[in-house]
Design a protein around this motif. Sequence first.
Motif, PDB file in Angstrom:
ATOM      1  N   THR A  93       0.796  -1.230   0.000  1.00 44.42           N
ATOM      2  CA  THR A  93       0.000   0.000   0.000  1.00 44.42           C
ATOM      3  C   THR A  93       0.827   1.279   0.000  1.00 44.42           C
ATOM      4  O   THR A  93       0.282   2.347  -0.241  1.00 44.42           O
ATOM      5  N   PHE A 116      -7.677  -3.712   2.129  1.00 44.27           N
ATOM      6  CA  PHE A 116      -6.578  -3.931   3.073  1.00 44.27           C
ATOM      7  C   PHE A 116      -6.841  -3.232   4.392  1.00 44.27           C
ATOM      8  O   PHE A 116      -6.631  -3.807   5.463  1.00 44.27           O
ATOM      9  N   GLN A 120      -6.974  -4.990   7.929  1.00 45.11           N
ATOM     10  CA  GLN A 120      -6.075  -4.488   8.968  1.00 45.11           C
ATOM     11  C   GLN A 120      -6.867  -4.132  10.224  1.00 45.11           C
ATOM     12  O   GLN A 120      -6.488  -4.510  11.336  1.00 45.11           O
TER      13      GLN A 120
END
Length: 167
Positions: A93, A116, A120
Amino acid sequence: IAYIAIQGFQEVVFRTLGEPATPAEALALGGHPLHVARSTAMLAAMFGLIFLYGAICVQRARARPVLAGFTFLSFLLFGWLEIGLRSVELIWTQLELPAAYARAPDPAILDRVAVFESVQHALYLPLGFAVLLGSVLEAWLFATGRGLDRVIQIVFALNALRNATRL
Protein backbone atom coordinates in the motif's frame (compact mmCIF):
# COMPACT_ATOMS: atom_id res chain seq x y z
CA ILE A 1 13.49 3.02 24.28
CA ALA A 2 14.07 2.66 20.53
CA TYR A 3 10.44 1.58 20.05
CA ILE A 4 9.21 4.65 21.94
CA ALA A 5 11.44 6.86 19.78
CA ILE A 6 10.02 5.24 16.64
CA GLN A 7 6.47 5.85 17.89
CA GLY A 8 7.44 9.47 18.52
CA PHE A 9 8.77 9.71 14.96
CA GLN A 10 5.50 8.20 13.74
CA GLU A 11 3.54 10.93 15.52
CA VAL A 12 5.78 13.61 13.98
CA VAL A 13 5.17 12.15 10.51
CA PHE A 14 1.39 12.11 11.00
CA ARG A 15 1.37 15.70 12.28
CA THR A 16 3.77 16.96 9.60
CA LEU A 17 1.97 15.43 6.62
CA GLY A 18 -1.56 16.01 7.88
CA GLU A 19 -4.82 14.30 7.04
CA PRO A 20 -5.67 13.58 3.40
CA ALA A 21 -9.06 14.74 2.12
CA THR A 22 -9.72 11.87 -0.30
CA PRO A 23 -8.76 8.20 -0.68
CA ALA A 24 -6.57 9.13 -3.65
CA GLU A 25 -4.72 11.70 -1.53
CA ALA A 26 -4.34 9.11 1.24
CA LEU A 27 -2.81 6.65 -1.22
CA ALA A 28 -0.38 9.25 -2.55
CA LEU A 29 0.50 10.43 0.95
CA GLY A 30 1.14 6.84 2.05
CA GLY A 31 3.92 6.67 -0.52
CA HIS A 32 5.60 9.82 0.83
CA PRO A 33 9.22 9.12 1.89
CA LEU A 34 8.45 10.08 5.50
CA HIS A 35 5.64 7.52 5.65
CA VAL A 36 7.84 4.89 4.03
CA ALA A 37 10.58 5.62 6.59
CA ARG A 38 8.01 5.45 9.40
CA SER A 39 6.65 2.12 8.20
CA THR A 40 10.13 0.68 7.71
CA ALA A 41 11.13 1.71 11.22
CA MET A 42 7.95 0.26 12.74
CA LEU A 43 8.43 -3.01 10.85
CA ALA A 44 12.01 -3.29 12.07
CA ALA A 45 10.89 -2.49 15.62
CA MET A 46 8.53 -5.46 15.63
CA PHE A 47 11.46 -7.85 15.29
CA GLY A 48 13.11 -6.11 18.22
CA LEU A 49 9.95 -6.37 20.32
CA ILE A 50 9.65 -10.10 19.67
CA PHE A 51 13.28 -10.55 20.72
CA LEU A 52 12.76 -8.44 23.84
CA TYR A 53 9.59 -10.27 24.85
CA GLY A 54 11.34 -13.59 24.25
CA ALA A 55 14.37 -12.59 26.29
CA ILE A 56 12.13 -11.58 29.19
CA CYS A 57 10.20 -14.87 29.02
CA VAL A 58 13.43 -16.88 29.05
CA GLN A 59 14.33 -15.31 32.40
CA ARG A 60 11.55 -17.31 34.08
CA ALA A 61 11.45 -20.34 31.75
CA ARG A 62 13.22 -22.71 34.16
CA ALA A 63 11.03 -21.85 37.12
CA ARG A 64 7.73 -21.77 35.18
CA PRO A 65 8.24 -23.36 31.76
CA VAL A 66 4.60 -23.81 30.76
CA LEU A 67 3.60 -20.28 31.73
CA ALA A 68 6.72 -18.85 30.06
CA GLY A 69 5.92 -20.84 26.91
CA PHE A 70 2.32 -19.61 26.69
CA THR A 71 3.46 -16.07 27.42
CA PHE A 72 5.99 -16.19 24.61
CA LEU A 73 3.42 -17.72 22.23
CA SER A 74 1.06 -14.82 22.95
CA PHE A 75 3.78 -12.31 22.16
CA LEU A 76 4.87 -14.32 19.12
CA LEU A 77 1.31 -14.25 17.74
CA PHE A 78 1.25 -10.49 18.27
CA GLY A 79 4.60 -10.14 16.50
CA TRP A 80 3.63 -12.29 13.53
CA LEU A 81 0.39 -10.38 13.01
CA GLU A 82 2.18 -7.03 13.30
CA ILE A 83 4.98 -8.07 10.95
CA GLY A 84 2.49 -9.39 8.41
CA LEU A 85 0.33 -6.28 8.51
CA ARG A 86 3.24 -3.86 8.47
CA SER A 87 4.94 -5.74 5.60
CA VAL A 88 1.82 -5.59 3.45
CA GLU A 89 1.27 -1.95 4.40
CA LEU A 90 4.82 -1.01 3.43
CA ILE A 91 5.37 -3.08 0.31
CA TRP A 92 1.88 -3.09 -1.18
CA THR A 93 0.00 0.00 0.00
CA GLN A 94 2.94 2.40 0.28
CA LEU A 95 5.25 1.32 -2.51
CA GLU A 96 3.41 -0.67 -5.18
CA LEU A 97 -0.13 0.73 -5.20
CA PRO A 98 0.80 4.44 -5.15
CA ALA A 99 3.16 3.86 -8.09
CA ALA A 100 0.47 1.94 -9.98
CA TYR A 101 -2.11 4.66 -9.29
CA ALA A 102 0.30 7.37 -10.45
CA ARG A 103 0.76 5.50 -13.75
CA ALA A 104 -2.96 4.86 -14.25
CA PRO A 105 -5.48 6.26 -11.75
CA ASP A 106 -7.77 3.23 -11.67
CA PRO A 107 -10.49 3.36 -8.95
CA ALA A 108 -9.97 -0.38 -8.44
CA ILE A 109 -6.61 0.45 -6.85
CA LEU A 110 -8.37 2.58 -4.25
CA ASP A 111 -10.74 -0.33 -3.62
CA ARG A 112 -7.75 -2.60 -2.94
CA VAL A 113 -6.44 -0.16 -0.36
CA ALA A 114 -9.87 0.01 1.26
CA VAL A 115 -10.02 -3.81 1.46
CA PHE A 116 -6.58 -3.93 3.07
CA GLU A 117 -7.57 -1.26 5.58
CA SER A 118 -10.70 -3.29 6.46
CA VAL A 119 -8.65 -6.45 6.98
CA GLN A 120 -6.08 -4.49 8.97
CA HIS A 121 -8.80 -3.05 11.19
CA ALA A 122 -10.33 -6.51 11.73
CA LEU A 123 -6.97 -8.05 12.67
CA TYR A 124 -6.31 -5.45 15.36
CA LEU A 125 -8.68 -7.29 17.71
CA PRO A 126 -6.69 -10.56 17.81
CA LEU A 127 -3.44 -8.60 17.64
CA GLY A 128 -4.44 -6.44 20.60
CA PHE A 129 -5.78 -9.42 22.51
CA ALA A 130 -2.54 -11.36 21.96
CA VAL A 131 -0.38 -8.59 23.43
CA LEU A 132 -2.89 -8.02 26.23
CA LEU A 133 -2.85 -11.71 27.13
CA GLY A 134 0.94 -11.82 26.88
CA SER A 135 1.25 -8.84 29.20
CA VAL A 136 -1.11 -10.37 31.79
CA LEU A 137 0.74 -13.69 31.62
CA GLU A 138 4.09 -11.91 31.87
CA ALA A 139 2.95 -10.09 35.02
CA TRP A 140 1.86 -13.46 36.45
CA LEU A 141 5.12 -15.07 35.33
CA PHE A 142 7.10 -12.62 37.47
CA ALA A 143 4.93 -12.97 40.60
CA THR A 144 7.84 -13.97 42.82
CA GLY A 145 7.89 -11.19 45.41
CA ARG A 146 11.45 -10.10 44.52
CA GLY A 147 12.05 -6.38 43.99
CA LEU A 148 13.09 -6.42 40.34
CA ASP A 149 10.35 -8.91 39.51
CA ARG A 150 7.79 -6.52 41.02
CA VAL A 151 9.05 -3.75 38.74
CA ILE A 152 8.63 -6.08 35.74
CA GLN A 153 5.13 -6.98 36.98
CA ILE A 154 4.17 -3.31 37.20
CA VAL A 155 5.50 -2.60 33.71
CA PHE A 156 3.55 -5.47 32.18
CA ALA A 157 0.41 -4.70 34.20
CA LEU A 158 0.53 -1.13 32.87
CA ASN A 159 1.07 -2.49 29.36
CA ALA A 160 -1.96 -4.75 29.82
CA LEU A 161 -4.08 -1.80 30.98
CA ARG A 162 -2.87 0.30 28.05
CA ASN A 163 -3.76 -2.45 25.61
CA ALA A 164 -7.12 -3.12 27.26
CA THR A 165 -8.11 0.51 26.68
CA ARG A 166 -7.18 0.18 23.00
CA LEU A 167 -9.43 -2.84 22.35
